[in-house]
Design a protein around this motif. Structure first.
Motif, PDB file in Angstrom:
ATOM      1  N   ILE A  52      24.109   7.083   1.016  1.00 48.83           N
ATOM      2  CA  ILE A  52      25.494   6.916   1.460  1.00 48.83           C
ATOM      3  C   ILE A  52      26.454   7.474   0.412  1.00 48.83           C
ATOM      4  N   LYS A  53      27.656   7.778   0.911  1.00 53.70           N
ATOM      5  CA  LYS A  53      28.769   8.177   0.050  1.00 53.70           C
ATOM      6  C   LYS A  53      29.947   7.250   0.314  1.00 53.70           C
ATOM      7  N   MET A  54      30.969   7.364  -0.475  1.00 54.60           N
ATOM      8  CA  MET A  54      32.126   6.487  -0.367  1.00 54.60           C
ATOM      9  C   MET A  54      32.721   6.515   1.043  1.00 54.60           C
ATOM     10  N   ASN A  55      32.941   5.301   1.597  1.00 52.09           N
ATOM     11  CA  ASN A  55      33.571   5.096   2.906  1.00 52.09           C
ATOM     12  C   ASN A  55      32.696   5.556   4.062  1.00 52.09           C
ATOM     13  N   ASP A  56      31.397   5.690   3.849  1.00 60.64           N
ATOM     14  CA  ASP A  56      30.488   5.973   4.960  1.00 60.64           C
ATOM     15  C   ASP A  56      30.468   4.798   5.935  1.00 60.64           C
ATOM     16  N   THR A  57      30.112   5.086   7.185  1.00 58.57           N
ATOM     17  CA  THR A  57      30.024   4.033   8.200  1.00 58.57           C
ATOM     18  C   THR A  57      28.576   3.624   8.459  1.00 58.57           C
ATOM     19  N   ILE A  58      27.687   3.983   7.565  1.00 54.43           N
ATOM     20  CA  ILE A  58      26.273   3.630   7.671  1.00 54.43           C
ATOM     21  C   ILE A  58      25.843   2.944   6.374  1.00 54.43           C
ATOM     22  N   PRO A  59      24.839   2.066   6.426  1.00 58.96           N
ATOM     23  CA  PRO A  59      24.360   1.408   5.199  1.00 58.96           C
ATOM     24  C   PRO A  59      23.333   2.263   4.473  1.00 58.96           C
ATOM     25  N   GLU A  60      23.186   2.021   3.180  1.00 60.90           N
ATOM     26  CA  GLU A  60      22.090   2.648   2.457  1.00 60.90           C
ATOM     27  C   GLU A  60      20.801   1.886   2.763  1.00 60.90           C
ATOM     28  N   LYS A  61      19.692   2.616   2.767  1.00 68.13           N
ATOM     29  CA  LYS A  61      18.398   2.014   3.051  1.00 68.13           C
ATOM     30  C   LYS A  61      17.364   2.605   2.099  1.00 68.13           C
ATOM     31  N   PHE A  62      16.596   1.729   1.458  1.00 63.39           N
ATOM     32  CA  PHE A  62      15.507   2.211   0.619  1.00 63.39           C
ATOM     33  C   PHE A  62      14.412   1.157   0.538  1.00 63.39           C
ATOM     34  N   ILE A  63      13.223   1.601   0.133  1.00 64.12           N
ATOM     35  CA  ILE A  63      12.058   0.733   0.005  1.00 64.12           C
ATOM     36  C   ILE A  63      11.404   0.997  -1.344  1.00 64.12           C
ATOM     37  N   VAL A  64      11.070  -0.069  -2.053  1.00 72.11           N
ATOM     38  CA  VAL A  64      10.300   0.006  -3.293  1.00 72.11           C
ATOM     39  C   VAL A  64       8.923  -0.581  -3.007  1.00 72.11           C
ATOM     40  N   GLY A  65       7.871   0.160  -3.335  1.00 73.36           N
ATOM     41  CA  GLY A  65       6.520  -0.284  -3.046  1.00 73.36           C
ATOM     42  C   GLY A  65       5.609  -0.194  -4.255  1.00 73.36           C
ATOM     43  N   LEU A  66       4.599  -1.045  -4.281  1.00 74.32           N
ATOM     44  CA  LEU A  66       3.578  -1.026  -5.327  1.00 74.32           C
ATOM     45  C   LEU A  66       2.244  -1.393  -4.714  1.00 74.32           C
ATOM     46  N   ASN A  67       1.242  -0.589  -4.990  1.00 74.69           N
ATOM     47  CA  ASN A  67      -0.128  -0.907  -4.603  1.00 74.69           C
ATOM     48  C   ASN A  67      -1.008  -0.687  -5.824  1.00 74.69           C
ATOM     49  N   SER A  68      -1.676  -1.746  -6.267  1.00 76.84           N
ATOM     50  CA  SER A  68      -2.509  -1.652  -7.459  1.00 76.84           C
ATOM     51  C   SER A  68      -3.854  -2.319  -7.202  1.00 76.84           C
ATOM     52  N   ASN A  69      -4.832  -1.957  -8.023  1.00 75.57           N
ATOM     53  CA  ASN A  69      -6.176  -2.501  -7.876  1.00 75.57           C
ATOM     54  C   ASN A  69      -6.821  -2.635  -9.254  1.00 75.57           C
ATOM     55  N   LEU A  70      -7.331  -3.826  -9.559  1.00 75.06           N
ATOM     56  CA  LEU A  70      -7.983  -4.114 -10.833  1.00 75.06           C
ATOM     57  C   LEU A  70      -9.458  -4.397 -10.597  1.00 75.06           C
ATOM     58  N   THR A  71     -10.325  -3.642 -11.250  1.00 75.15           N
ATOM     59  CA  THR A  71     -11.772  -3.858 -11.165  1.00 75.15           C
ATOM     60  C   THR A  71     -12.182  -4.866 -12.226  1.00 75.15           C
TER      61      THR A  71
END
Length: 256
Positions: A52-71
């Motif tokens: 988004i930029k200033m005064n946009d009529t839409i929301p910002e959207k993002f996803i943070v992900g983590l996938n880990s594996n310990l043997t």
């Protein structure tokens, strides 16, 4: 940075990340960190869905992900034991834009234990796993009739010369994941009136890969989902051709 190695390459469990996103939104853009060692590997990424930029009529959207594996087992042992850990945080908001949707921040966590035994002959391996998934709405202002929930998903998978066969038992209470397969959720992604507090489901999957050339692979898969409470069956089958060309364009010398 830029177009990252996403979707099925994250290797996330289906309740957290539906493989169909590979078709619905084929490119993930953002930043990604990959780590791989003898006993531990991890995939940490940020997928920026909507800027988004200033005064946009839409929301910002993002996803943070983590996938880990310990043997945790000795690599020389007959059974290989692992502890997976997954996390997904999705956000919809933005303080510099004007939009008519409520702010939303959702958290999903997953962990459990898996064990795998390598076999010989036409039976390649046997894998047993049990995972616990958690859901939490961090804002408590969502459109769903619940703010937190959980799920348990024990599975068994056998990899053979004729393909891979997996069976699982899904039990969930008030579970939700923004990017997960809708069949695992307590609410629908298109019917607002749909709500099932408890979900009990048997899952069956068969997958077969046939390498044709080094960069061409045929894949056939079929899946079945049987709801134990409603006694309804959902199913899927598909044939995919995976083409991953790789060729050299040029060699650039930055340091001379």
């Amino acid at each position: 940075m830029g177009a990252i190695k996403g979707h099925v390459h994250h290797n996330m469990p289906e309740p957290l990340l539906d493989p169909e996103w590979q078709i619905n939104r084929p490119v993930e853009t953002g930043i990604q960190f990959l780590y791989n060692s003898h006993r531990f590997n991890a995939d940490l990424w940020l997928d920026w869905n909507q800027f988004i930029k200033m005064n946009d009529t839409i929301p910002e959207k993002f996803i943070v992900g983590l996938n880990s594996n310990l043997t945790i087992s000795n690599p020389e042992s007959r059974w290989n034991w692992n502890i997976p850990f997954q996390m997904m945080v999705s956000h919809r908001g933005g303080q510099i834009s004007n939009y008519n949707q409520p702010m939303e921040s959702l958290l999903n966590l997953g962990t459990g234990i898996t064990t795998e035994k390598k076999l010989t002959g036409r039976l390649k391996s046997l894998k047993l796993a049990t995972q616990l998934f958690l859901y939490k709405d961090l804002t408590d202002k969502n459109e769903r009739p619940y703010n937190n929930g959980y799920a348990i998903y024990p599975t068994a998978c056998v990899d053979t010369h004729w393909g891979e066969l997996m069976a699982g038992l899904w039990y969930a209470q008030d579970f939700f994941s923004l990017k997960g397969n809708p069949l695992f959720l307590s609410t629908s992604n298109y019917m607002k009136e749909f709500y099932k507090k408890d979900r009990q489901m048997i899952t069956l999957k068969y997958n077969y890969n046939l390498p044709f050339k080094k960069q061409i692979k045929f894949n056939f898969g079929t899946e079945a989902y049987y709801d134990l409470k409603t006694q309804e069956m959902e199913y899927f089958y598909g044939l995919n051709v995976i083409f991953t060309p790789s060729f050299k364009i040029a060699t650039l010398n930055y340091l001379e």
